[in-house]
Design an enzyme around this catalytic site. Structure first.
Site, PDB file in Angstrom:
ATOM      1  N   HIS A  34       0.835  -1.203   0.000  1.00 26.51           N
ATOM      2  CA  HIS A  34       0.000   0.000   0.000  1.00 26.51           C
ATOM      3  C   HIS A  34       0.866   1.247   0.000  1.00 26.51           C
ATOM      4  O   HIS A  34       1.580   1.523   0.965  1.00 26.51           O
ATOM      5  CB  HIS A  34      -0.901  -0.010   1.240  1.00 26.51           C
ATOM      6  CG  HIS A  34      -2.104   0.877   1.127  1.00 26.51           C
ATOM      7  ND1 HIS A  34      -2.012   2.223   0.848  1.00 26.51           N
ATOM      8  CD2 HIS A  34      -3.428   0.607   1.258  1.00 26.51           C
ATOM      9  CE1 HIS A  34      -3.236   2.746   0.820  1.00 26.51           C
ATOM     10  NE2 HIS A  34      -4.113   1.792   1.057  1.00 26.51           N
ATOM     11  N   GLY A  35       0.843   2.016  -1.078  1.00 32.14           N
ATOM     12  CA  GLY A  35       1.574   3.269  -1.141  1.00 32.14           C
ATOM     13  C   GLY A  35       0.878   4.371  -0.361  1.00 32.14           C
ATOM     14  O   GLY A  35      -0.215   4.180   0.188  1.00 32.14           O
TER      15      GLY A  35
END
Length: 312
Positions: free
Chosen positions: A90-91
């Protein structure tokens, strides 16, 4: 006046692209509402009736992805024809995941239902967009139902915590989350690891501070705003699936997981299969990061990657 002008300019440089993305997301929801009312569409948002609207939305985001990030998607052949669980890093902003959804639909005309944090469903004015794109709460029952209906289901075990507090070292922050592994075992489906190169160079969070960490842990709300939005190269890599094997024993899974690692998770004197599967998945995502990402991440290198002739 000069100081004020410089301050405003700095804020715009840091936050204009994330705010633009937010604007486009709300604009997408408005267009879906217009489509629904003009066509008097009352069908299930996941039905084929919405495919023409989905194609329009996906085309818009795919064009944005190509222009701004030179987006590439690799490894689509690793996705199963039937159901499966896609697990990804997850950025700071999961815009790369939105690009993946768009291109997958355009290439394969296929939906991947998404497990989202509870706060997403509290955001005003996005209900129809969430329904049409298949965003759902991460309850075991809903995930099992989606998988049994033949859908792909995606989840980021790190979730908002990983978005807020991971950094250019690309550390996975999954904690003790292993529910996805148990769902995969219950549904008898494979797990497919996924990772997007340079996602932290495109959008970042301010360095972790104890106050913000405590604030998040007590409220579960993301108060820290993302910044950045530089047109760095994004490449999403879908790894080889971890298949469901009804014949594998716990001892065999232990041997498979520990072939590259020495760490064992032992509970009550025996190794739980879902914990081992979760650890195997984490190792697979870390392997994708190690293979495709410069660590620590470099914004300059990520920008230069736009000119790299990568084998598609």
């Amino acid at each position: 006046i000069v100081i004020i002008s410089m301050t405003i300019s700095t804020i715009l440089v840091f936050f204009i692209v994330p705010l633009t993305i937010l604007f486009f997301i709300y604009l997408t929801n408005v267009l879906l509402l217009i489509y629904q009312r003009n066509g008097e569409v009352k069908a299930d948002p996941l039905s084929d009736v919405w495919d023409s609207a989905r194609k329009t939305v996906a085309s818009f985001w795919d064009i944005y992805a190509r222009i701004w990030h030179g987006y590439e998607l690799h490894g689509v052949e690793n996705l199963p024809e039937g159901p499966g669980i896609v697990v990804y890093y997850h950025g700071a902003i999961p815009i790369d995941y939105l690009y993946f959804l768009s291109r997958l639909f355009l290439w394969k005309k296929r939906l991947c239902l998404s497990v989202a944090d509870n706060f997403v469903f509290r955001l005003p004015g996005l209900k129809l967009l969430l329904e049409v794109t298949g965003v759902m709460p991460g309850t075991r029952e809903e995930c099992l139902s989606a998988l049994r209906n033949g859908h792909l289901v995606s989840i980021s075990p790190g979730g908002v915590r990983e978005a807020l507090f991971s950094d250019e070292s690309y550390q996975l922050m999954w904690g003790n989350r292993k529910g996805f592994a148990q769902v995969a075992l219950d549904a008898k489906v494979p797990i497919i690891p996924m990772y997007t190169q340079n996602v932290r160079e495109g959008y970042r969070m301010f360095k972790e501070r104890r106050f913000f960490r405590q604030l998040y842990e007590s409220t579960r709300l993301p108060f820290t705003p993302p910044y950045g939005g530089l047109p760095v190269k994004f490449r999403t890599y879908i790894g080889e699936p971890i298949p469901y094997d009804p014949n594998i024993t716990t001892d065999e899974l232990v041997e498979k997981v520990t072939s590259d690692c020495t760490l064992l998770y032992c509970v009550s004197g025996y190794v739980k299969v879902n914990i081992l599967l979760s650890f195997q998945t984490k190792t697979a995502v870390q392997a994708l990061i190690k293979k495709h990402q410069t660590i620590p991440g470099s914004i300059w290198k990520a920008l230069l990657d736009r000119f790299d002739k990568h084998c598609k």
